[in-house]
Design a protein around this motif. Sequence first.
Motif, mmCIF file in Angstrom:
data_model
loop_
_atom_site.group_PDB
_atom_site.id
_atom_site.type_symbol
_atom_site.label_atom_id
_atom_site.label_comp_id
_atom_site.label_asym_id
_atom_site.label_seq_id
_atom_site.Cartn_x
_atom_site.Cartn_y
_atom_site.Cartn_z
ATOM 1 N N VAL A 38 -1.996 -5.393 -9.504
ATOM 2 C CA VAL A 38 -0.902 -4.536 -9.958
ATOM 3 C C VAL A 38 -0.058 -4.128 -8.761
ATOM 4 O O VAL A 38 -0.469 -4.237 -7.606
ATOM 5 N N SER A 39 1.124 -3.611 -9.045
ATOM 6 C CA SER A 39 2.029 -3.120 -8.009
ATOM 7 C C SER A 39 2.783 -1.922 -8.541
ATOM 8 O O SER A 39 2.821 -1.669 -9.754
ATOM 9 N N GLY A 40 3.400 -1.157 -7.620
ATOM 10 C CA GLY A 40 4.251 -0.040 -8.031
ATOM 11 C C GLY A 40 3.469 1.142 -8.592
ATOM 12 O O GLY A 40 2.486 1.598 -8.020
ATOM 13 N N LEU A 48 -2.222 5.833 -0.882
ATOM 14 C CA LEU A 48 -1.693 6.071 -2.219
ATOM 15 C C LEU A 48 -0.889 7.367 -2.238
ATOM 16 O O LEU A 48 -1.226 8.329 -1.535
ATOM 17 N N LEU A 49 0.153 7.403 -3.034
ATOM 18 C CA LEU A 49 0.977 8.595 -3.204
ATOM 19 C C LEU A 49 0.940 9.044 -4.661
ATOM 20 O O LEU A 49 0.583 8.274 -5.558
ATOM 21 N N LEU A 73 1.575 2.918 -5.605
ATOM 22 C CA LEU A 73 1.070 1.986 -4.601
ATOM 23 C C LEU A 73 2.149 1.669 -3.564
ATOM 24 O O LEU A 73 3.346 1.709 -3.876
ATOM 25 N N PRO A 74 1.741 1.309 -2.351
ATOM 26 C CA PRO A 74 2.719 0.789 -1.382
ATOM 27 C C PRO A 74 3.235 -0.572 -1.868
ATOM 28 O O PRO A 74 2.765 -1.104 -2.874
ATOM 29 N N ALA A 75 4.177 -1.137 -1.132
ATOM 30 C CA ALA A 75 4.700 -2.461 -1.486
ATOM 31 C C ALA A 75 3.566 -3.492 -1.460
ATOM 32 O O ALA A 75 2.662 -3.421 -0.627
#
Length: 420
Positions: free
Chosen positions: A266-268, A308-309, A390-392
């Motif tokens: 997954v991303s984003g 993680l943010l 998530l980061p890039a």
Amino acid sequence: MGDSSDIERIFQKDFTLPKYKTKRWIVVPDSNKGNYTSPLSYECRDHKDKLVAYHNGYIKIKGYIQSTTGTDLANNDEIAFKNGHYSIIENCNVNLEGQEIDQSMYIYLTMTVLNLFEYSNDYAISIAESYGFAKDNKNVADDNNGHAKRKLLLGKYVAATKRYPFSLKIPTSHLSTFFRRLDFPLINHTVKIELNVADRLVNCLLRADPAVQASKVTIETTELILPVVELPSEYEVKFMNKLASKSFPMTLDWDQLKVYPIANTVSGEVNSEVASAVYGLNRLYVLAIPEDNWGKQTHVETFINTTLLNVNVAIDGEQFYQQNINDDELAYELVKECFNNGGIDNDKGTCLTYIEWKTCYKIYAFDLSRQKVLEADPRKAQSLRFRCTLPAGNYKIIFIVSCNKQTKLDLCNTYNLKNI
């Protein structure tokens, strides 16, 4: 100091810790008859009438590492096991009297997490190294301190067969949290252990890239080695009297680990339901593993430095933390709560330092047992959801949920076995 230490100080009394009168080791051969593509199986029925300390036993696996390409390995090739000797194991099934007690998944990940959170630094750099547990400082083989130590555990390269032989010692405490928490020997109960290794015979290895050939593990022999114990005379009399009473109930409270992976990378933004019904929710560990680290011989899965943010947890639809977690300092405060004694005991901390957590093993951890609702019903079913940014890049997300379990058994009557 922790709560238990404070209470013990108030009610302090002198006593002498006894030792077993004798401890002898027995060998339980596997039931595989040389076929190690199927799960390894150990049936302990022949030792049912003995007092066996299953939690102090270990699996011994002998075999070798060999290239799977047209080019053989060389004497100085950088290749060894990842993480620990348990890297070779995918799943473990523990049965008592034919009843499943624990089905451990993703052992090559869960045991690294537990060891990092529960082992002291002294234990990690001494006894734990004999089990292949050595912390990584890189996610590749080159100039990796943990990899260098694990390579020393391999046998001397055999040029005639182009292979590295090995002998792995895997304690039962690295197979299942049931054994990890078990603190008394068993008698009159048939124990069966099954280990799935077929899917790990390739991905358990870490090799230099691209200099070293893709390789695989071949298993030649395995056996389960267990200690049979005898109690000191005074305790032996008490023990036999209790067995003669026809009722000898014992209860073990332990924490079962359940693994919930997101199926694809997954991303984003992540807003994922971990599980719709978790019983006895205790802790949550989150691993956001970069795609390049996952399922390959050239990277260590558990080497993670993913920041993680907007991190938060939702239980039964309600946000658990008042504000999203967006900095390492606060995230680490939550991680500390999951260390031995909540990270407040100066003598019993963890082998995972803050710098290592920040740069090598950024495992997000949450103590979710501090809920008022669990005071009335500690085994209440709850839905669990995790959110973060998530980061890039693409990531494999693994959720490890710790759940309270209770196993009730009777050392006289096997039919009273209950796993709640």
